[in-house]
Enzyme design. Structure first.
Site, mmCIF file in Angstrom:
data_model
loop_
_atom_site.group_PDB
_atom_site.id
_atom_site.type_symbol
_atom_site.label_atom_id
_atom_site.label_comp_id
_atom_site.label_asym_id
_atom_site.label_seq_id
_atom_site.Cartn_x
_atom_site.Cartn_y
_atom_site.Cartn_z
ATOM 1 C CE1 TYR A 147 0.606 0.791 4.502
ATOM 2 C CE2 TYR A 147 -0.412 -1.382 4.628
ATOM 3 C CZ TYR A 147 0.296 -0.352 5.220
ATOM 4 O OH TYR A 147 0.710 -0.469 6.526
ATOM 5 C CB CYS A 148 1.147 4.346 0.586
ATOM 6 S SG CYS A 148 1.553 6.111 0.397
ATOM 7 N N PRO A 149 2.553 2.711 -2.494
ATOM 8 C CG PRO A 149 2.144 1.903 -4.643
ATOM 9 C CD PRO A 149 1.450 2.256 -3.362
#
Length: 280
Positions: A147-149
């Site tokens: 997540y949130c790369p």
């Protein structure tokens, strides 16, 4: 002279520890604190600052997340799981904050030679030093499936344990990181995976949201096989400053900073309310 030594050796730093404030310390407050401290460092009334902070059971959404077609269904799911939900006004996508995640802000004066990449490299070097006793090789590259790369995801053996962001305001720079110290990285990822499935439900989204694979994320305790803790990593942080010759002083907020914080907090609350009213 390496990155850490350049910023720490014989330099004055203030240490502000907000990692033990508990369940009544809200994530919106942290955005306001960093903004107020950026202003103080930027206008020259404060030395550089390192701030540590922990928030309990909160999911921070990005503005793009808030525009998903069924975002209210996704948020309802997070509420059912016992999480508070806020929307930040800066870049980035959904992240989880809880009692097993240590957040660190390095707040410095913005200078022309201190580029955005140099800010990321400083935090990367800092975390490498903190984790040096544990025999792990820390990589900085995007971990697809997390997540949130981002290009400065920190990982060990392809499993992400941290993400870095930056905020620049009025001559100050806050380089921020969340470190998954304890708990299950994959369980946190499953939470955000389900949020997206509820918030999208098939129709095309307004942006290419992360297709999360929970096995791409882990905590430092899982990755090192050690019984780590927030206080232990905080202690390693302080040792890193000492080992690199920084003059570190435990500190609280000055009267001017406290007043600035109140102003920033009200602005952030109002912005969050406007975003919520528009998209949620």
């Amino acid at each position: 002279m390496n990155t850490l030594t350049n910023h720490l050796a014989n330099q004055k730093w203030r240490f502000i520890d907000q990692s033990t404030l508990g369940v009544y310390f809200e994530a919106l407050q942290s955005f306001a604190y960093d903004d107020a401290l950026c202003i103080a460092v930027g206008n020259g009334t404060s030395d550089s600052i390192v701030r540590t902070w922990v928030h309990h059971d909160t999911v921070v959404l990005g503005i793009q997340d808030s525009r998903l077609p069924f975002v209210q269904d996704g948020i309802h799911y997070l509420y059912q799981q016992g999480y508070n939900v806020i929307v930040r006004n800066s870049g980035g996508l959904a992240v989880v904050l809880d009692e097993g995640i240590l957040n660190i802000s390095l707040i410095l004066k913005e200078e022309k030679k201190f580029s955005i990449n140099e800010g990321y490299e400083l935090m990367y070097a800092f975390i490498q030093q903190i984790l040096s006793p544990y025999g792990v090789k820390v990589d900085a590259r995007e971990i697809v499936g997390s997540y949130c790369p981002g290009s400065y995801d920190l990982s060990v053996n392809g499993k992400k344990f941290a993400g870095i962001s930056q905020r620049r305001i009025r001559g100050g720079v806050a380089v921020q990181i969340y470190l998954c110290v304890t708990g299950s990285g994959s369980e946190r990822a499953k939470l955000i995976q389900t949020f997206y499935s509820r918030a999208v439900q098939g129709p095309p989204a307004s942006f290419d949201y992360p297709k999360i694979r929970p096995e791409t994320m882990a905590s430092l305790s899982e990755l090192t096989g050690e019984e780590l803790s927030i206080p232990l990593i905080s202690h390693r942080l302080l040792l890193t400053f000492k080992e690199h010759g920084a003059h570190l002083t435990s500190s609280t907020f000055t009267e001017a900073e406290a007043q600035s914080y109140e102003e920033q907090y009200m602005r952030i609350i109002q912005r969050n309310e406007r975003i919520s009213a528009k998209y949620l």
